[in-house]
Design a protein around this motif. Structure first.
Motif, PDB file in Angstrom:
ATOM      1  N   LYS A   2       0.853  -1.201  -0.061  1.00 17.89           N
ATOM      2  CA  LYS A   2      -0.084   0.174   0.220  1.00 17.89           C
ATOM      3  C   LYS A   2       0.949   1.306   0.171  1.00 17.89           C
ATOM      4  O   LYS A   2       1.702   1.155   1.015  1.00 17.89           O
ATOM      5  CB  LYS A   2      -0.796  -0.130   1.351  1.00 17.89           C
ATOM      6  CG  LYS A   2      -1.750   1.342   1.297  1.00 17.89           C
ATOM      7  CD  LYS A   2      -2.779   1.261   2.662  1.00 17.89           C
ATOM      8  CE  LYS A   2      -3.495   2.607   2.708  1.00 17.89           C
ATOM      9  NZ  LYS A   2      -4.555   2.411   3.872  1.00 17.89           N
ATOM     10  N   VAL A   3       0.596   2.088  -0.784  1.00 15.81           N
ATOM     11  CA  VAL A   3       1.573   3.368  -1.121  1.00 15.81           C
ATOM     12  C   VAL A   3       0.596   4.357  -0.538  1.00 15.81           C
ATOM     13  O   VAL A   3      -0.614   4.403  -1.162  1.00 15.81           O
ATOM     14  CB  VAL A   3       2.097   3.686  -2.563  1.00 15.81           C
ATOM     15  CG1 VAL A   3       2.768   5.013  -2.623  1.00 15.81           C
ATOM     16  CG2 VAL A   3       2.976   2.477  -2.988  1.00 15.81           C
ATOM     17  N   SER A   4       0.904   5.413   0.401  1.00 18.11           N
ATOM     18  CA  SER A   4       0.214   6.406   0.731  1.00 18.11           C
ATOM     19  C   SER A   4       0.967   7.620   1.013  1.00 18.11           C
ATOM     20  O   SER A   4       2.131   7.572   1.339  1.00 18.11           O
ATOM     21  CB  SER A   4      -0.579   6.091   2.306  1.00 18.11           C
ATOM     22  OG  SER A   4       0.406   5.763   2.770  1.00 18.11           O
ATOM     23  N   PRO A   5       0.297   8.787   0.487  1.00 21.05           N
ATOM     24  CA  PRO A   5       0.840  10.090   1.057  1.00 21.05           C
ATOM     25  C   PRO A   5       1.330  10.464   2.258  1.00 21.05           C
ATOM     26  O   PRO A   5       0.361  10.017   3.126  1.00 21.05           O
ATOM     27  CB  PRO A   5       0.083  11.169   0.041  1.00 21.05           C
ATOM     28  CG  PRO A   5      -1.194  10.530   0.270  1.00 21.05           C
ATOM     29  CD  PRO A   5      -1.010   9.114  -0.009  1.00 21.05           C
ATOM     30  N   VAL A   6       2.398  11.286   2.411  1.00 22.26           N
ATOM     31  CA  VAL A   6       2.561  11.768   3.850  1.00 22.26           C
ATOM     32  C   VAL A   6       1.905  12.963   4.194  1.00 22.26           C
ATOM     33  O   VAL A   6       1.842  13.847   3.601  1.00 22.26           O
ATOM     34  CB  VAL A   6       4.170  12.231   3.904  1.00 22.26           C
ATOM     35  CG1 VAL A   6       4.474  12.684   5.241  1.00 22.26           C
ATOM     36  CG2 VAL A   6       5.266  10.912   3.714  1.00 22.26           C
ATOM     37  N   LYS A   7       0.841  12.745   5.006  1.00 20.86           N
ATOM     38  CA  LYS A   7      -0.092  13.848   5.182  1.00 20.86           C
ATOM     39  C   LYS A   7       0.214  14.298   6.598  1.00 20.86           C
ATOM     40  O   LYS A   7      -0.043  15.593   7.085  1.00 20.86           O
ATOM     41  CB  LYS A   7      -1.432  13.093   5.267  1.00 20.86           C
ATOM     42  CG  LYS A   7      -2.014  12.776   3.820  1.00 20.86           C
ATOM     43  CD  LYS A   7      -3.310  12.560   3.745  1.00 20.86           C
ATOM     44  CE  LYS A   7      -3.566  12.207   2.259  1.00 20.86           C
ATOM     45  NZ  LYS A   7      -5.061  11.758   2.241  1.00 20.86           N
ATOM     46  N   ARG A  49       3.969   0.591   2.637  1.00 22.11           N
ATOM     47  CA  ARG A  49       3.717  -0.174   3.752  1.00 22.11           C
ATOM     48  C   ARG A  49       3.224  -1.866   3.250  1.00 22.11           C
ATOM     49  O   ARG A  49       2.566  -1.660   2.151  1.00 22.11           O
ATOM     50  CB  ARG A  49       2.566   0.389   4.673  1.00 22.11           C
ATOM     51  CG  ARG A  49       2.866   1.703   5.347  1.00 22.11           C
ATOM     52  CD  ARG A  49       1.869   1.728   6.148  1.00 22.11           C
ATOM     53  NE  ARG A  49       2.280   2.743   7.290  1.00 22.11           N
ATOM     54  CZ  ARG A  49       2.102   4.266   7.150  1.00 22.11           C
ATOM     55  NH1 ARG A  49       1.624   4.636   5.934  1.00 22.11           N
ATOM     56  NH2 ARG A  49       2.501   5.267   8.056  1.00 22.11           N
ATOM     57  N   ASP A  50       3.791  -2.656   3.989  1.00 25.20           N
ATOM     58  CA  ASP A  50       3.292  -3.933   3.599  1.00 25.20           C
ATOM     59  C   ASP A  50       1.855  -4.415   4.364  1.00 25.20           C
ATOM     60  O   ASP A  50       1.293  -3.476   4.630  1.00 25.20           O
ATOM     61  CB  ASP A  50       4.360  -4.981   4.138  1.00 25.20           C
ATOM     62  CG  ASP A  50       4.521  -5.056   5.745  1.00 25.20           C
ATOM     63  OD1 ASP A  50       3.652  -4.630   6.362  1.00 25.20           O
ATOM     64  OD2 ASP A  50       5.544  -5.755   6.203  1.00 25.20           O
ATOM     65  N   VAL A  54       3.831  -2.391   8.195  1.00 21.89           N
ATOM     66  CA  VAL A  54       4.874  -1.780   8.531  1.00 21.89           C
ATOM     67  C   VAL A  54       5.481  -1.121   7.277  1.00 21.89           C
ATOM     68  O   VAL A  54       5.393  -1.540   6.185  1.00 21.89           O
ATOM     69  CB  VAL A  54       5.834  -3.065   8.792  1.00 21.89           C
ATOM     70  CG1 VAL A  54       7.299  -2.645   8.916  1.00 21.89           C
ATOM     71  CG2 VAL A  54       5.351  -3.649  10.024  1.00 21.89           C
ATOM     72  N   VAL A  55       6.152  -0.015   7.494  1.00 16.47           N
ATOM     73  CA  VAL A  55       6.883   0.829   6.624  1.00 16.47           C
ATOM     74  C   VAL A  55       7.939   0.058   5.834  1.00 16.47           C
ATOM     75  O   VAL A  55       9.102  -0.406   6.481  1.00 16.47           O
ATOM     76  CB  VAL A  55       7.380   2.119   6.884  1.00 16.47           C
ATOM     77  CG1 VAL A  55       8.183   2.983   6.000  1.00 16.47           C
ATOM     78  CG2 VAL A  55       6.294   2.972   7.536  1.00 16.47           C
ATOM     79  N   VAL A  56       8.043  -0.202   4.612  1.00 15.58           N
ATOM     80  CA  VAL A  56       8.888  -1.086   3.963  1.00 15.58           C
ATOM     81  C   VAL A  56       9.733  -0.266   2.814  1.00 15.58           C
ATOM     82  O   VAL A  56      10.706  -0.773   2.038  1.00 15.58           O
ATOM     83  CB  VAL A  56       8.362  -2.345   3.331  1.00 15.58           C
ATOM     84  CG1 VAL A  56       8.186  -3.401   4.440  1.00 15.58           C
ATOM     85  CG2 VAL A  56       7.208  -2.112   2.217  1.00 15.58           C
ATOM     86  N   GLY A  57       9.166   1.082   2.384  1.00 15.65           N
ATOM     87  CA  GLY A  57       9.785   1.851   1.590  1.00 15.65           C
ATOM     88  C   GLY A  57       9.205   3.094   1.587  1.00 15.65           C
ATOM     89  O   GLY A  57       8.491   3.590   2.324  1.00 15.65           O
ATOM     90  N   ASP A  85      13.238  -6.137  -1.807  1.00 16.98           N
ATOM     91  CA  ASP A  85      12.175  -6.693  -2.241  1.00 16.98           C
ATOM     92  C   ASP A  85      11.652  -6.022  -3.463  1.00 16.98           C
ATOM     93  O   ASP A  85      11.221  -4.972  -3.580  1.00 16.98           O
ATOM     94  CB  ASP A  85      10.990  -6.593  -0.918  1.00 16.98           C
ATOM     95  CG  ASP A  85       9.631  -7.519  -1.381  1.00 16.98           C
ATOM     96  OD1 ASP A  85       9.258  -7.456  -2.454  1.00 16.98           O
ATOM     97  OD2 ASP A  85       9.338  -8.084  -0.568  1.00 16.98           O
ATOM     98  N   ASP A  86      11.460  -6.992  -4.575  1.00 19.54           N
ATOM     99  CA  ASP A  86      11.170  -6.329  -6.006  1.00 19.54           C
ATOM    100  C   ASP A  86       9.721  -6.038  -5.758  1.00 19.54           C
ATOM    101  O   ASP A  86       9.388  -4.685  -6.567  1.00 19.54           O
ATOM    102  CB  ASP A  86      11.289  -7.624  -6.890  1.00 19.54           C
ATOM    103  CG  ASP A  86      12.739  -7.577  -7.536  1.00 19.54           C
ATOM    104  OD1 ASP A  86      13.030  -6.980  -8.272  1.00 19.54           O
ATOM    105  OD2 ASP A  86      13.317  -8.598  -6.833  1.00 19.54           O
ATOM    106  N   ALA A  87       8.805  -6.516  -5.035  1.00 24.06           N
ATOM    107  CA  ALA A  87       7.408  -5.822  -5.044  1.00 24.06           C
ATOM    108  C   ALA A  87       7.256  -4.490  -4.196  1.00 24.06           C
ATOM    109  O   ALA A  87       6.735  -3.790  -4.915  1.00 24.06           O
ATOM    110  CB  ALA A  87       6.619  -6.759  -4.259  1.00 24.06           C
ATOM    111  N   VAL A  88       8.486  -4.222  -3.589  1.00 25.62           N
ATOM    112  CA  VAL A  88       8.336  -2.811  -2.849  1.00 25.62           C
ATOM    113  C   VAL A  88       9.060  -1.967  -3.977  1.00 25.62           C
ATOM    114  O   VAL A  88       8.114  -0.623  -4.105  1.00 25.62           O
ATOM    115  CB  VAL A  88       9.361  -2.948  -1.615  1.00 25.62           C
ATOM    116  CG1 VAL A  88       9.463  -1.567  -1.025  1.00 25.62           C
ATOM    117  CG2 VAL A  88       8.621  -3.859  -0.602  1.00 25.62           C
ATOM    118  N   PHE A  89      10.058  -2.313  -4.561  1.00 29.69           N
ATOM    119  CA  PHE A  89      10.356  -1.240  -5.545  1.00 29.69           C
ATOM    120  C   PHE A  89       9.509  -1.266  -6.731  1.00 29.69           C
ATOM    121  O   PHE A  89       9.440   0.061  -7.070  1.00 29.69           O
ATOM    122  CB  PHE A  89      11.818  -2.054  -5.843  1.00 29.69           C
ATOM    123  CG  PHE A  89      12.508  -0.895  -6.898  1.00 29.69           C
ATOM    124  CD1 PHE A  89      13.283   0.055  -6.232  1.00 29.69           C
ATOM    125  CD2 PHE A  89      12.422  -0.637  -8.214  1.00 29.69           C
ATOM    126  CE1 PHE A  89      13.891   1.017  -7.054  1.00 29.69           C
ATOM    127  CE2 PHE A  89      13.147   0.321  -8.963  1.00 29.69           C
ATOM    128  CZ  PHE A  89      13.848   1.206  -8.293  1.00 29.69           C
TER     129      PHE A  89
END
Length: 374
Positions: A2-7, A49-50, A54-57, A85-89
């Motif tokens: 899950k990619v989310s903006p820093v708010k 986040r995974d 947990v933050v992973v990138g 982790d290729d999925a994170v990148f």
């Protein structure tokens, strides 16, 4: 993923803290919290986040009209850190490409190559330092596996001043009396030129540092305009990048050369506070600034050469050799043991030769990455 903006403030804290958890604390030098917060004004920041949350990138995206004018239309990204982790990148890459609008990608930069950014491609066992990148060995492999190619390849440099001083001493002892000796690490300059060409070496001043910034900006922009990655730095950008530098300044290490009253060359070198920044996680608030100020004598063993240059019409005349000679004399007088340098493009052979002349060696391979439009 899950990619989310820093708010929120909590998001920003997670963004800042992630690489501190990811990387060895004795190698990675964090960017200042205040710098990241300032970048948030002109860039979008994202967390990956995974499934556990947990933050992973992390990454950021932004654009620069000045960089577009220099290199061509690009979608810039920066602050990019990730687990192996290729999925994170892939999640990071998808986020950047979704905002690219058909532009090629370029990075990591925060915010521009002449500010901070880049990826090291070798020298992973050696610690990073201020104004330079450090990352594990899987970073370049990850970029290249996902279709990025290297751009503006370079090296950082390390000069062991203790070793060069001892070698100079042994050379002096081994020759007969009266024989000329190079006591200045190979930086030979005909001193008769100093009076003949009306050359004057100026030094930085803690008290008058703000007044000296326009001189440095003028020299910086003129000297680097011809480089492929460099975009002109504004007075506001330079003030932001040098904020807080005055009270740490070693006045003997910030030098510029005047010829008949006109500034023509410069060298900016600062005490290396990398280990302090590692210890405080890049949080240089008021309390940590006071701690650093109180212990600044501890950080006069290592130095970092941030930038040096000569205005185009005076290049090739040995003026940086004169400044380098003065710098190395002052480093020796100040008891410094090492000199590190931020990245020097491999095509810039003249600048690299200055470090080789002083007995230096490449420390980290360095590159930026580019990817064709999706």
């Amino acid at each position: 993923m899950k990619v989310s903006p820093v708010k929120s403030r909590a998001d920003l804290r997670a963004f800042v803290d992630f690489p501190l958890r990811l990387h060895p604390t004795d190698r990675y030098v964090p960017l200042l919290w205040s710098v990241i917060a300032a970048h948030r004004r002109t860039a979008e920041l994202f967390l990956v986040r995974d499934e556990r949350g947990v933050v992973v990138g992390r990454t950021s995206v932004h654009r620069s009209a000045a960089f577009d004018a220099k290199v061509g239309r690009r979608q810039l990204f920066g602050h990019t850190e990730f687990v192996d982790d290729d999925a994170v990148f892939a999640a990071i890459l998808d986020t950047v490409e979704a905002r690219a609008d058909g532009r090629p990608l370029f990075g990591p930069v925060a915010l521009l190559p002449n500010q901070t950014g880049g990826v090291i491609t070798s020298g992973f066992a050696d610690r990073g330092f201020v104004d330079s990148a450090w990352n594990p060995a899987y970073y370049p492999a990850m970029y290249e596996r996902h279709g990025f190619r290297r751009r503006f390849e370079a090296d950082t440099w390390l000069v062991d001043l203790d070793r060069t001083a001892s070698e100079a001493g042994s050379t002096t002892a081994s020759i007969s009396a009266g024989t000329p000796v190079d006591r200045d690490h190979g930086f030979i300059f005909d001193d008769a030129r100093i009076a003949a060409e009306r050359l004057v070496i100026r030094h930085g001043s803690r008290r008058h540092f703000r007044e000296q910034l326009p001189i440095l900006r003028q020299l910086l922009n003129a000297s680097f305009a011809q480089l492929g990655y460099y975009t002109e730095i504004s007075a506001e950008q330079l003030a932001e990048q040098t904020d807080g530098l005055a009270y740490l300044l070693d006045e003997a290490l910030l030098l510029w050369l005047e010829k008949a009253g006109r500034p023509i060359a410069f060298v900016v070198t600062v005490p290396d506070i990398s280990e302090f920044l590692m210890a405080v996680g890049g949080r240089l608030g008021v309390l940590n600034q006071l701690r650093l100020l109180a212990t600044r004598a501890w950080y006069r063993r290592d130095a970092v050469l941030i930038i040096k240059g000569t205005v185009p019409e005076e290049q090739g005349k040995g003026y940086l050799t004169l400044l380098s000679r003065e710098l190395h004399r002052n480093l020796a007088a100040g008891g410094y043991r090492t000199l590190r340098s931020t990245f020097v493009e491999r095509e810039n052979t003249a600048s690299a030769a200055q470090y080789r002349r002083a007995g230096g060696r490449p420390l980290h391979g360095y590159t930026f990455y580019e990817k064709a439009a999706a």
